[in-house]
Design an enzyme around this catalytic site. Structure first.
Site, PDB file in Angstrom:
ATOM      1  N   CYS A 184       0.865  -1.321  -0.090  1.00 19.79           N
ATOM      2  CA  CYS A 184      -0.139   0.146  -0.021  1.00 19.79           C
ATOM      3  C   CYS A 184       0.826   1.416   0.102  1.00 19.79           C
ATOM      4  O   CYS A 184       0.444   2.087  -0.381  1.00 19.79           O
ATOM      5  CB  CYS A 184      -0.899   0.002   1.105  1.00 19.79           C
ATOM      6  SG  CYS A 184      -2.042  -1.134   1.351  1.00 19.79           S
ATOM      7  N   HIS A 231      -3.792   7.136   1.497  1.00 17.24           N
ATOM      8  CA  HIS A 231      -3.934   5.823   0.729  1.00 17.24           C
ATOM      9  C   HIS A 231      -5.396   5.500   1.161  1.00 17.24           C
ATOM     10  O   HIS A 231      -5.884   5.400   2.192  1.00 17.24           O
ATOM     11  CB  HIS A 231      -2.904   4.882   1.238  1.00 17.24           C
ATOM     12  CG  HIS A 231      -3.390   3.268   1.156  1.00 17.24           C
ATOM     13  ND1 HIS A 231      -3.605   2.966  -0.144  1.00 17.24           N
ATOM     14  CD2 HIS A 231      -3.533   2.368   1.699  1.00 17.24           C
ATOM     15  CE1 HIS A 231      -4.175   1.586  -0.164  1.00 17.24           C
ATOM     16  NE2 HIS A 231      -3.996   1.332   1.378  1.00 17.24           N
ATOM     17  N   ASN A 269     -10.214  -0.236  -2.229  1.00 16.48           N
ATOM     18  CA  ASN A 269      -8.655  -0.254  -2.049  1.00 16.48           C
ATOM     19  C   ASN A 269      -7.911  -0.680  -2.867  1.00 16.48           C
ATOM     20  O   ASN A 269      -7.852  -2.027  -3.549  1.00 16.48           O
ATOM     21  CB  ASN A 269      -8.232  -0.923  -0.581  1.00 16.48           C
ATOM     22  CG  ASN A 269      -6.945  -0.954  -0.207  1.00 16.48           C
ATOM     23  OD1 ASN A 269      -6.072  -0.744  -1.189  1.00 16.48           O
ATOM     24  ND2 ASN A 269      -6.678  -1.164   1.060  1.00 16.48           N
TER      25      ASN A 269
HETATM   26  O1  UT7 Z   1      -4.716  -1.283   2.704  1.00 17.33           O
HETATM   27  C1  UT7 Z   1      -3.959  -1.316   3.885  1.00 17.33           C
HETATM   28  C2  UT7 Z   1      -4.074  -2.703   4.369  1.00 17.33           C
HETATM   29  N1  UT7 Z   1      -5.670  -2.948   4.846  1.00 17.33           N
HETATM   30  C3  UT7 Z   1      -6.343  -2.182   5.727  1.00 17.33           C
HETATM   31  O2  UT7 Z   1      -5.936  -1.111   6.094  1.00 17.33           O
HETATM   32  C4  UT7 Z   1      -7.373  -2.772   6.317  1.00 17.33           C
HETATM   33  C5  UT7 Z   1      -7.755  -2.481   7.730  1.00 17.33           C
HETATM   34  N2  UT7 Z   1      -8.787  -3.080   8.446  1.00 17.33           N
HETATM   35  C6  UT7 Z   1     -10.252  -2.931   7.915  1.00 17.33           C
HETATM   36  O3  UT7 Z   1     -10.224  -2.142   6.856  1.00 17.33           O
HETATM   37  C7  UT7 Z   1     -11.268  -3.829   8.657  1.00 17.33           C
HETATM   38  O4  UT7 Z   1     -10.561  -4.573   9.712  1.00 17.33           O
HETATM   39  C8  UT7 Z   1     -12.041  -4.663   7.857  1.00 17.33           C
HETATM   40  C9  UT7 Z   1     -12.846  -3.876   6.945  1.00 17.33           C
HETATM   41  C10 UT7 Z   1     -11.235  -5.634   7.047  1.00 17.33           C
HETATM   42  C11 UT7 Z   1     -13.008  -5.545   8.735  1.00 17.33           C
HETATM   43  O5  UT7 Z   1     -13.673  -4.707   9.476  1.00 17.33           O
HETATM   44  P1  UT7 Z   1     -13.866  -4.851  10.938  1.00 17.33           P
HETATM   45  O6  UT7 Z   1     -14.816  -3.718  11.508  1.00 17.33           O
HETATM   46  O7  UT7 Z   1     -12.608  -4.918  11.523  1.00 17.33           O
HETATM   47  O8  UT7 Z   1     -14.690  -6.303  11.007  1.00 17.33           O
HETATM   48  P2  UT7 Z   1     -14.033  -7.560  11.695  1.00 17.33           P
HETATM   49  O9  UT7 Z   1     -12.917  -8.210  10.993  1.00 17.33           O
HETATM   50  O10 UT7 Z   1     -13.614  -7.271  13.354  1.00 17.33           O
HETATM   51  O11 UT7 Z   1     -15.458  -8.821  11.482  1.00 17.33           O
HETATM   52  C12 UT7 Z   1     -16.611  -8.163  12.379  1.00 17.33           C
HETATM   53  C13 UT7 Z   1     -17.772  -9.259  11.852  1.00 17.33           C
HETATM   54  C14 UT7 Z   1     -17.015 -10.807  11.887  1.00 17.33           C
HETATM   55  O12 UT7 Z   1     -18.267 -11.349  12.296  1.00 17.33           O
HETATM   56  P3  UT7 Z   1     -18.384 -11.940  13.776  1.00 17.33           P
HETATM   57  O13 UT7 Z   1     -17.294 -12.765  14.287  1.00 17.33           O
HETATM   58  O14 UT7 Z   1     -18.435 -10.787  14.595  1.00 17.33           O
HETATM   59  O15 UT7 Z   1     -19.732 -12.851  13.715  1.00 17.33           O
HETATM   60  C15 UT7 Z   1     -16.798 -11.140  10.330  1.00 17.33           C
HETATM   61  O16 UT7 Z   1     -17.049 -12.283  10.237  1.00 17.33           O
HETATM   62  O17 UT7 Z   1     -17.823  -9.001  10.467  1.00 17.33           O
HETATM   63  C16 UT7 Z   1     -17.865 -10.122   9.833  1.00 17.33           C
HETATM   64  N3  UT7 Z   1     -17.218  -9.815   8.418  1.00 17.33           N
HETATM   65  C17 UT7 Z   1     -18.125  -9.684   7.402  1.00 17.33           C
HETATM   66  N4  UT7 Z   1     -19.653  -9.637   7.520  1.00 17.33           N
HETATM   67  C18 UT7 Z   1     -20.337  -9.282   6.024  1.00 17.33           C
HETATM   68  C19 UT7 Z   1     -16.120  -9.839   7.836  1.00 17.33           C
HETATM   69  N5  UT7 Z   1     -16.116  -9.401   6.533  1.00 17.33           N
HETATM   70  C20 UT7 Z   1     -17.439  -9.461   6.153  1.00 17.33           C
HETATM   71  C21 UT7 Z   1     -18.179  -9.217   5.150  1.00 17.33           C
HETATM   72  N6  UT7 Z   1     -19.572  -9.093   4.948  1.00 17.33           N
HETATM   73  N7  UT7 Z   1     -17.584  -8.609   4.055  1.00 17.33           N
END
Ligand code: UT7
Length: 348
Positions: free
Chosen positions: A114, A275, A305
């Site tokens: 990134c 970014h 992204n």
């Molecule tokens: O480009 C540079 C590198 N990358 C980044 O900067 C990414 C940084 N991180 C993020 O943007 C966020 O952490 C994400 C967008 C990837 C995820 O969002 P989050 O609010 O941190 O969600 P999480 O991973 O803590 O997951 C929360 C819940 C989980 O379900 P349970 O365990 O609470 O039942 C996941 O399974 O959301 C679920 N989940 C989804 N649900 C629907 C994860 N992805 C999805 C999805 N649709 N696409």
């Protein structure tokens, strides 16, 4: 010592638009979840066969070269940032050199994910400053869709990333106080494995989920079994929340570092181009730095992204929209896998 300026800029995104609703055809997700957690509404995916990381980069490069009022034959160095190269090796730089009919100039590939474009810009800036080159093409391009898994097991990653490319031409400038004022590069490999694609690396079997891939072989063996491939053992991995937590610390840090180097304050920034990792990250950084909405540019809503391409695409869109004017102070900032993070301060 010369100073370098962005003499031309261009971007290219594939025409295939995939909305959040479209993704619900492949996995258990929803428009509501994606918009609330990331701000993304849609992204572009390259044509599976006709388009590659290099072909998209060429489209962006052609525009940047034309706007710089130069030609492909006048480019004297290429710096190409990508994490999704056409081949594991060689890199995309030489492919671009070949396809654009450039002379036998140097071509360097940057593997900084990134923050790859800001790193690439910094490398090019050093070559211009020393007078070694006069027309450097700097590219960030990604075809993420080729390696993404569109099943529910990978939904935390596949809803975020999109394809596209951005490019700039750097040239020396005589105008005092104009151009790239400074760049700031950092890394911390302590958490290298929490946002990574291990396969086909030489140390992949240590980290891949599932069993180690080559248990019975004394030597060699780069190929996975069908079972291992189907189980998703070779897919990219991301601990999203851990990346998020680190990003919201390092983004402001590296922006403040750039500002303090020149005794500027946050209020001196005319436009911050972060970014495009996650809209929530951008908003958090904006709030922490006390920036107004008109001081920050975001387009993650349309493209997701695009990793190394996200900063040059956003910079180009902002410039085309008239958000960047002569004399403006522009700050580029990025954070991602490695972890690596970086910023650049530009007097336009
Ligand atoms: O480009 C540079 C590198 N990358 C980044 O900067 C990414 C940084 N991180 C993020 O943007 C966020 O952490 C994400 C967008 C990837 C995820 O969002 P989050 O609010 O941190 O969600 P999480 O991973 O803590 O997951 C929360 C819940 C989980 O379900 P349970 O365990 O609470 O039942 C996941 O399974 O959301 C679920 N989940 C989804 N649900 C629907 C994860 N992805 C999805 C999805 N649709 N696409």
């Amino acid at each position: 010592m010369y100073q370098s300026k962005i003499a031309g800029i261009g971007y290219y995104v594939p025409k295939n638009v995939y909305t959040n609703h479209d993704l619900t055809r492949f996995m258990d997700t929803s428009d509501e979840w994606i918009q609330e957690r990331t701000g993304i509404q849609e992204r572009r995916f390259a044509d599976r066969y006709a388009e590659t990381t290099t072909t998209m980069a060429i489209e962006a490069a052609k525009i940047a070269i034309e706007r710089a009022k130069t030609t492909a034959q006048d480019i004297d160095f290429i710096v190409f940032a990508t994490l999704s190269p056409d081949y594991y090796f060689p890199g995309c730089g030489v492919l671009l050199q070949r396809e654009m009919g450039m002379h036998e100039i140097g071509a360097l590939d940057v593997r900084n994910q990134c923050s790859g474009f800001v790193y690439a810009l910094s490398v090019a800036d050093q070559f211009i400053k020393t007078g070694m080159y006069k027309n450097i093409l700097v590219v960030g391009s990604e075809k993420h869709s080729f390696a993404m898994d569109f099943e529910t097991r990978s939904r935390n990653m596949s809803v975020i990333f999109g394809d596209g490319a951005g490019a700039v031409v750097l040239q020396p400038t005589q105008e005092k106080g104009k151009g790239i004022l400074s760049t700031h590069l950092h890394s911390d490999g302590a958490d290298a494995e929490i946002l990574a694609m291990y396969y086909p690396g030489a140390h992949a079997n240590k980290w891949m989920k599932d069993k180690p891939p080559f248990p019975d072989q004394e030597l060699g063996g780069l190929f996975l079994t069908t079972e291992q491939l189907e189980s998703g053992a070779a897919l990219p991995y991301m601990d999203g929340p851990a990346v998020f937590k680190k990003a919201i610390v390092k983004f402001p840090e590296v922006i403040k570092e750039a500002l303090s180097t020149h005794s500027f304050t946050e209020q001196d920034i005319d436009l911050l181009i972060p970014h495009q990792a996650n809209f929530r990250i951008s908003q958090y950084v904006q709030k922490l730095l006390g920036l107004d909405d008109n001081q920050v540019f975001n387009n993650i809503q349309k493209y997701g992204n695009t990793t190394a391409a996200s900063v040059p695409i956003a910079l180009c869109e902002a410039w085309e929209a008239g958000r960047i004017k002569d004399g403006n102070l522009i700050c580029l900032a990025a954070f991602g896998s490695g972890f690596t993070w970086a910023s650049a301060l530009i007097r336009w």
